[in-house]
Design a protein around this motif. Structure first.
Motif, PDB file in Angstrom:
ATOM      1  N   ASN A   1       1.030  -1.101  -0.067  1.00 55.89           N
ATOM      2  CA  ASN A   1       0.029   0.143  -0.057  1.00 55.89           C
ATOM      3  C   ASN A   1       1.182   0.814  -0.277  1.00 55.89           C
ATOM      4  O   ASN A   1       0.399   2.323   0.586  1.00 55.89           O
ATOM      5  N   HIS A   2       2.012   0.985  -0.439  1.00 56.92           N
ATOM      6  CA  HIS A   2       3.012   1.972  -0.309  1.00 56.92           C
ATOM      7  C   HIS A   2       3.289   3.232   0.691  1.00 56.92           C
ATOM      8  O   HIS A   2       3.632   4.283   0.790  1.00 56.92           O
ATOM      9  N   MET A   3       3.271   2.177   1.694  1.00 59.55           N
ATOM     10  CA  MET A   3       2.801   2.868   3.256  1.00 59.55           C
ATOM     11  C   MET A   3       5.084   2.828   3.388  1.00 59.55           C
ATOM     12  O   MET A   3       5.683   1.334   3.099  1.00 59.55           O
ATOM     13  N   ASP A   4       6.339   3.360   4.531  1.00 63.04           N
ATOM     14  CA  ASP A   4       7.290   3.471   4.763  1.00 63.04           C
ATOM     15  C   ASP A   4       7.145   1.781   5.673  1.00 63.04           C
ATOM     16  O   ASP A   4       6.594   2.211   6.863  1.00 63.04           O
ATOM     17  N   PRO A   5       7.553   1.162   6.230  1.00 64.12           N
ATOM     18  CA  PRO A   5       8.350  -0.273   6.878  1.00 64.12           C
ATOM     19  C   PRO A   5       8.708   0.527   7.848  1.00 64.12           C
ATOM     20  O   PRO A   5       8.704  -0.138   9.026  1.00 64.12           O
TER      21      PRO A   5
ATOM     22  N   GLN B   1       0.310   9.409   4.361  1.00 61.66           N
ATOM     23  CA  GLN B   1       0.096  10.043   3.076  1.00 61.66           C
ATOM     24  C   GLN B   1       0.836  10.008   1.879  1.00 61.66           C
ATOM     25  O   GLN B   1      -0.231   9.996   1.294  1.00 61.66           O
ATOM     26  N   SER B   2       1.489   8.875   1.837  1.00 61.60           N
ATOM     27  CA  SER B   2       2.443   8.323   1.101  1.00 61.60           C
ATOM     28  C   SER B   2       1.023   7.202  -0.072  1.00 61.60           C
ATOM     29  O   SER B   2       0.774   7.128  -0.928  1.00 61.60           O
ATOM     30  N   TRP B   3       0.862   6.584   1.403  1.00 64.81           N
ATOM     31  CA  TRP B   3      -0.868   5.654   1.197  1.00 64.81           C
ATOM     32  C   TRP B   3      -1.761   6.260   0.974  1.00 64.81           C
ATOM     33  O   TRP B   3      -2.273   6.619  -0.608  1.00 64.81           O
ATOM     34  N   HIS B   4      -2.444   7.712   1.056  1.00 67.94           N
ATOM     35  CA  HIS B   4      -2.874   8.620   0.555  1.00 67.94           C
ATOM     36  C   HIS B   4      -3.174   9.207  -0.482  1.00 67.94           C
ATOM     37  O   HIS B   4      -3.837   9.611  -0.914  1.00 67.94           O
TER      38      HIS B   4
ATOM     39  N   GLN C   1      -5.754  -4.500  -0.162  1.00 64.69           N
ATOM     40  CA  GLN C   1      -5.303  -3.328  -0.200  1.00 64.69           C
ATOM     41  C   GLN C   1      -6.130  -2.318   1.241  1.00 64.69           C
ATOM     42  O   GLN C   1      -7.168  -3.432   1.828  1.00 64.69           O
ATOM     43  N   ILE C   2      -5.984  -1.359   1.240  1.00 61.08           N
ATOM     44  CA  ILE C   2      -6.089  -0.982   2.893  1.00 61.08           C
ATOM     45  C   ILE C   2      -8.216  -0.444   2.066  1.00 61.08           C
ATOM     46  O   ILE C   2      -8.055   0.528   1.749  1.00 61.08           O
TER      47      ILE C   2
ATOM     48  N   ILE D   1      11.316  -1.328  -8.425  1.00 60.92           N
ATOM     49  CA  ILE D   1      11.106  -1.839  -9.563  1.00 60.92           C
ATOM     50  C   ILE D   1      10.225  -3.122  -9.349  1.00 60.92           C
ATOM     51  O   ILE D   1       9.271  -2.317 -10.319  1.00 60.92           O
ATOM     52  N   ARG D   2      10.497  -3.340  -8.888  1.00 64.54           N
ATOM     53  CA  ARG D   2       8.927  -4.267  -8.372  1.00 64.54           C
ATOM     54  C   ARG D   2       7.267  -4.205  -8.280  1.00 64.54           C
ATOM     55  O   ARG D   2       6.923  -4.500  -8.373  1.00 64.54           O
ATOM     56  N   SER D   3       7.414  -2.974  -7.263  1.00 64.81           N
ATOM     57  CA  SER D   3       6.293  -2.430  -7.087  1.00 64.81           C
ATOM     58  C   SER D   3       5.505  -1.814  -8.150  1.00 64.81           C
ATOM     59  O   SER D   3       4.473  -1.535  -9.379  1.00 64.81           O
TER      60      SER D   3
END
Length: 652
Positions: free
Chosen positions: A245-249, A259-262, A298-299, A554-556
């Motif tokens: 979900n494009h968030m930061d682990p 915000q990255s997910w938003h 997904q969220i 790249i995978r994302s």
């Protein structure tokens, strides 16, 4: 000259507020204030008219009471003490509700026993309506607690966290968190802590159980011995959810990660509320729900809680869509602090390579005032020596930009200069977008080897010279204005008789197809840029952590391309390939090395670009000539599936 009057907020004005006019008419002003107001009314027509309207409204109420209410209302026996008892009950139960306050204010002008008949005759008196509107406005203003928008909420929280790192030399963010996972089958929890060396791009995680700390490998998914690493499976699961979900682990409980997910949501419902925690702490809560259905993993809903006094995050709840029912992940903060690297036990990071190499000798031409750090932070005078940015730091910058969605067609560049600086430059359309990108790059702002220069179009135009125009950011505007296209016969045959305007349906469909294809190309270009950012030798020289970050980016994009291409095929299927099976792209064999990855990305780029050209030639207008299209051929359908299979293999 008119006297100045002060309102409730402390501001002054040459005209008295409406509240003072009410008090004046009611005779409740002190003699000195009444005299000043009378002098003002003699010289001010607007205020005199307002005062007369107030007096007329009160006269209307009195007349209304005498002629309408009093003759008709005879309250039953036993109701005489109703008001007194009701007020006693309210006082005993605590704070009065809004309705009680409103009726209490009206009771000053009307007998309380008459209020129940008021709505029936309210429309007969314009003066009563004016007075009621004034009272309601005042009551709401007194009770209103202002909230912020979702974008301002996130911007404030990001800035608060960035301020801590900017004001701490060599900052290391340390968080202790509790993670809970809930679903229909089980309820699990684990405590862990994160040490994030923001300057040197190093992250270490530990599972905590009492006084015992168990290190987690760089990728939690590599945890195999769960007896030695209790809770490792839950951390691994959470890490995969955040990445998907494009968030930061590395900073899961942070506004920048949220915000990255938003930013990936095209449409969503946001709600910001204010409340108190059980301990009495004031908090602000942002709840976000995507407007469109979400896929598995997904969220489906997110709730982010920050303390109102300092915007420090305290809780994050993620409702994730799963095949067997939604799963809820709750992250709660036990501790959050920003430390100087010198204060951190060296054993935390061990022998991990840092992102910045030792500083070279000072350049004789460079002075402290002219250094990049001095330009970025005018109040700080750095040493003459300038650290050199490493390739690992460059990868971290690319990762942060990816979280902000700033690698999909915007004019953002990341490069290392011959002087050893890492320059991140770009031109964006709005101040809001600039703020989002700068906030995403906040972990790098305090690094002396990084220079950030993000401008809006307006700022860039203001700086440009007549002989050196500044290019504007490229945007994709999809608007099909003509139905003269190669695929028109097929589209007209499909949309005719569908119950709506055929030409408009064709135009909307063509715009949607071109937009999907363009979005897929954005991800292909992002993969291509990542591939060209480093040579194969430079990729092999990266630390394992940085190399994994680069490959993950790249995978994302490959995964996003695959999903967008599948959506495109679903749109094309009923019109051009109704007899074909949609199917699912196969992943194929795993990628073994960098050369294999490079070859596959280049192959996918060529194939995807070819598919994009076919689609655009079929559904965009033509100025004349032979009208042909290959969109209906089995070869094109197979080409789409082959591109998805390549993307699936890269993503795998």
């Amino acid at each position: 000259m008119d006297n100045l009057f002060q309102n409730n907020s402390g501001e002054t004005s040459e005209h008295p507020p409406r509240e003072m006019l009410l008090l004046f008419v009611d005779g409740e002003l002190q003699a000195k204030e009444a005299a000043q107001l009378e002098a003002h009314l003699e010289a001010c027509w607007p205020c005199r008219v307002k005062t007369q309207k107030v007096q007329d409204a009160i006269a209307d109420i009195i007349e209304f009471d005498d002629q309408v209410l009093t003759p008709r209302l005879n309250p039953p026996q036993g109701w005489r003490n109703f008001d007194r008892k009701l007020n006693q009950l309210v006082a005993a139960s605590g704070k009065q509700p809004l309705r009680s306050r409103l009726f209490g204010s009206l009771g000053r002008f009307l007998p309380s026993s008459h209020l129940f008949m008021l709505p029936r005759y309210l429309v007969r008196s314009a003066g009563v309506l004016i007075l009621l509107a004034l009272i309601v406005t005042l009551v709401i203003r007194l009770r209103h607690e202002p909230t912020v928008s979702a974008s301002q909420f996130l911007a404030n929280a990001i800035e608060a966290q960035a301020l801590q790192t900017r004001t701490t030399p060599d900052p290391v963010v340390h968080q202790r968190l509790q993670v809970r996972r809930k679903d229909q089958t089980r309820d699990a929890s684990v405590n862990f802590e994160i040490w994030n060396d923001t300057r040197n791009s190093r992250v270490r995680e530990f599972l905590t159980d009492g006084n015992q700390s168990i290190p987690i490998p760089a990728s939690a998914s590599t945890v195999k011995d769960q007896t030695r690493n209790p809770g490792g499976d839950l951390i691994s699961e959470l890490e995969q959810v955040l990445k998907a979900n494009h968030m930061d682990p590395a900073r899961p409980l942070s506004a920048a990660s949220y915000q990255s997910w938003h930013n990936t949501l095209q449409h969503q419902q946001d709600e910001v509320t204010r409340s108190k925690l059980p301990g009495g702490v004031d908090v602000l809560t942002l709840r976000t729900v995507p407007a469109s259905p979400v896929n598995v993993g997904q969220i489906a809903e997110a709730v982010f809680v920050v303390r109102a006094k300092d915007w420090e995050p305290s809780e994050l709840r993620l409702n994730v869509h799963a095949e067997t029912g939604n799963r809820i992940y709750e992250l709660t903060e036990d501790l959050s602090e920003v430390l100087n690297l010198a204060q951190v036990d060296p054993k935390i990071f061990g022998n991990e390579t840092i992102a910045s190499a030792p500083a070279p000798k000072a350049s004789p031409q460079m002075s402290p005032a002219s250094s990049p750090l001095a330009k970025l932070n005018p109040g700080i005078v750095p040493l003459v020596t300038q650290p050199v940015a490493s390739a690992d730091l460059e990868v971290e910058a690319l990762r942060l930009l990816n979280q902000a969605g700033a690698d999909l067609g915007e004019q953002i560049s990341v490069k290392r200069t011959s002087a050893g600086l890492l320059e991140i430059t770009g031109i964006v359309e709005t101040d809001k977008r600039k703020s989002e990108i700068v906030s995403a790059l906040a972990p790098l702002v305090s690094n002396p080897s990084v220079r950030i220069d993000i401008q809006t179009v307006a700022e860039a135009v203001a700086k440009q010279t007549s002989n050196k125009p500044t290019p504007l950011p490229s945007t994709r505007a999809v608007e099909i204005t003509s139905n003269t296209m190669a695929a028109e016969p097929d589209l007209r045959a499909y949309f005719s008789g569908k119950g709506k305007d055929t030409d408009e349906a064709i135009r909307q469909y063509a715009s949607r197809i071109v937009s999907l294809s363009g979005r897929a190309m954005d991800h292909l270009w992002a993969m291509k840029r990542l591939l060209n950012q480093f040579s194969p030798e430079e990729v092999r020289a990266l630390t394992p952590e940085a190399r994994n970050k680069w490959i993950s980016l790249i995978r994302s994009h490959a995964r996003s391309y695959q999903q967008t291409s599948e959506s495109l095929r679903r749109e094309l299927h009923p019109v051009f390939f109704p007899t074909q099976s949609l199917g699912i792209a196969s992943e194929g064999s795993a990628i073994t090395d960098i050369d294999d990855l490079t070859h596959l990305v280049n192959q996918l780029f060529e194939l995807g670009s070819s598919n994009d050209r076919v689609i655009r030639s079929a559904v965009t207008s033509s100025s004349g000539g032979v009208m042909t299209t290959v969109t209906k051929t089995p070869q094109f359908w197979q080409s789409l599936k082959n591109a998805e299979s390549l993307a699936a293999r890269i993503a795998h």
